[in-house]
Design a protein around this motif. Structure first.
Motif, PDB file in Angstrom:
ATOM      1  N   ASP A 252       9.555 -21.222  55.376  1.00  0.00           N
ATOM      2  CA  ASP A 252       9.106 -20.878  56.728  1.00  0.00           C
ATOM      3  C   ASP A 252      10.224 -21.192  57.716  1.00  0.00           C
ATOM      4  O   ASP A 252      10.367 -22.332  58.162  1.00  0.00           O
ATOM      5  CB  ASP A 252       7.849 -21.660  57.089  1.00  0.00           C
ATOM      6  N   ILE A 255      10.022 -23.567  60.770  1.00  0.00           N
ATOM      7  CA  ILE A 255      10.042 -25.027  60.664  1.00  0.00           C
ATOM      8  C   ILE A 255      11.426 -25.588  60.945  1.00  0.00           C
ATOM      9  O   ILE A 255      11.568 -26.725  61.400  1.00  0.00           O
ATOM     10  CB  ILE A 255       9.548 -25.455  59.267  1.00  0.00           C
ATOM     11  N   ASP A 297      10.588 -29.119  62.735  1.00  0.00           N
ATOM     12  CA  ASP A 297       9.180 -29.374  63.030  1.00  0.00           C
ATOM     13  C   ASP A 297       8.703 -30.398  62.001  1.00  0.00           C
ATOM     14  O   ASP A 297       8.325 -30.049  60.885  1.00  0.00           O
ATOM     15  CB  ASP A 297       8.377 -28.078  62.938  1.00  0.00           C
ATOM     16  N   ALA A 300       5.103 -30.028  60.429  1.00  0.00           N
ATOM     17  CA  ALA A 300       4.975 -28.862  59.558  1.00  0.00           C
ATOM     18  C   ALA A 300       5.775 -29.047  58.273  1.00  0.00           C
ATOM     19  O   ALA A 300       5.332 -28.632  57.186  1.00  0.00           O
ATOM     20  CB  ALA A 300       5.425 -27.609  60.303  1.00  0.00           C
ATOM     21  N   ALA A 303       3.833 -31.399  56.073  1.00  0.00           N
ATOM     22  CA  ALA A 303       2.632 -30.726  55.572  1.00  0.00           C
ATOM     23  C   ALA A 303       2.961 -29.895  54.342  1.00  0.00           C
ATOM     24  O   ALA A 303       2.188 -29.862  53.370  1.00  0.00           O
ATOM     25  CB  ALA A 303       2.021 -29.853  56.667  1.00  0.00           C
ATOM     26  N   LEU A 304       4.131 -29.232  54.351  1.00  0.00           N
ATOM     27  CA  LEU A 304       4.567 -28.470  53.178  1.00  0.00           C
ATOM     28  C   LEU A 304       4.778 -29.387  51.975  1.00  0.00           C
ATOM     29  O   LEU A 304       4.365 -29.064  50.850  1.00  0.00           O
ATOM     30  CB  LEU A 304       5.866 -27.731  53.481  1.00  0.00           C
TER      31      LEU A 304
END
Length: 322
Positions: A252, A255, A297, A300, A303-304
């Motif tokens: 992503d 991020i 980020d 984020a 979270a990944l």
């Protein structure tokens, strides 16, 4: 959903390389074609075994491992035992490898894979010294125009860690880094300016602890050693998990913010060998093939990583039940 990003991960595991492997193995946006190893954080034999052990811990020993260059192109071997310990992955009991490394050399695997694939489909991710990539580009120049992108964890446009201005991966083999940065392929440098934002905080560790799995405990053991090493030798309270940022960027790009800027590697300065020099003096040209990672980020990103550990833990549980 778009097709997964096909990558070869060239690494020297390494606590943060291990987390990068977890993220690449678990996220459906990534297709990990193979792991190539290069002498860096520890000697080649140790870090190759570490790669195999991490695959076992993740329940993914189906991924092939290819050993590569054991030493820099022209300089003496330098390892980071202060940061990664005697094994290169101190802090945990490493599972025994269940699959031997492949007989083919890592450089040959990189070349053959890129040439066999459709043009512009293979991304090379390097989280160790750049010796293998430099050798591949010199041995078979045709791969340069066929690679989709090279993503490097290394360098820094304002920061160093092994010297005041040089990051470890670049400093270990600056000649190789110079070759890789100077080639015509698109290159993204995920350097210390970005990765020092990727701190494994106690809050992150609590999220992993809540997964309550052997892989989660494996991660926590790695981070406990890494935290202590970074406190003693780098002055960090929480350890930066550098290498996983490269995979997060590919999963992503939102991020990891980036900026186009010309890059070069210093080879001759008495105090600046291995420095990555970014020219921010004016806006980069449209055809600039370099970019640097600037802002992470944090929420984020983690979270990944937490989700990757959860997914791999669930897959391992299902395989044991079968």
């Amino acid at each position: 959903m778009s097709e997964p990003r096909k990558i070869i991960l060239d690494c020297d595991p390494g606590h943060d390389d291990a987390v990068a492997m977890m993220l690449a193995l678990a996220n459906p946006a990534i297709e990990l074609l193979g792991i190539t190893t290069v002498g860096g954080n520890q000697t080649l034999d140790k870090i190759t075994r570490n790669a195999q052990s991490v695959l076992v811990a993740c329940g993914r020993d189906d991924v092939p491992v290819y050993a590569g260059a054991a030493r820099p192109l022209v300089r003496r071997v330098e390892i980071a035992a202060d940061i990664h310990g005697d094994s290169g992955l101190d802090g945990v009991e490493l599972p025994e490898p269940t699959r031997p490394s492949e007989q083919a050399h890592a450089v040959r695997f990189i070349i053959d894979t890129v040439l066999a694939a459709e043009h512009g489909t293979i991304t090379l991710v390097a989280t160790g010294p750049l010796t293998n990539l430099a050798l591949a580009a010199r041995l078979e120049p045709r791969i340069v125009e066929r690679v989709r992108e090279v993503v490097v964890m290394g360098g820094g446009y304002h920061e160093g860690n092994w010297t005041p201005v040089a990051e470890f991966n670049i400093w270990v083999d600056p000649e190789a880094a110079h070759i890789v940065f100077d080639e015509a392929w698109p290159l993204t440098m995920v350097g210390l300016d970005l990765t020092h934002q990727a701190l494994a905080t106690p809050e992150v560790e609590e999220q992993v602890r809540a997964i309550d799995s052997p892989l989660g405990e494996f991660f926590l053991g790695l981070m406990a050693f890494f935290r202590q090493a970074y406190r003693e030798h780098q002055g960090f309270i929480d350890p930066p998990v550098h290498d996983a940022c490269t995979i997060a960027y590919l999963i992503d790009p939102a991020i990891v913010a980036t900026q186009k800027v010309p890059l070069s590697v210093e080879l001759r300065g008495e105090l600046t060998v291995g420095m990555t020099v970014a020219d921010f003096r004016s806006p980069a040209a449209e055809d600039c093939r370099h970019q640097v990672a600037t802002t992470l980020d944090h929420a984020a990103f983690w979270a990944l990583v937490v989700e990757a550990i959860r997914m791999l833990s669930q897959q391992d549980t299902r395989s044991q039940e079968d």
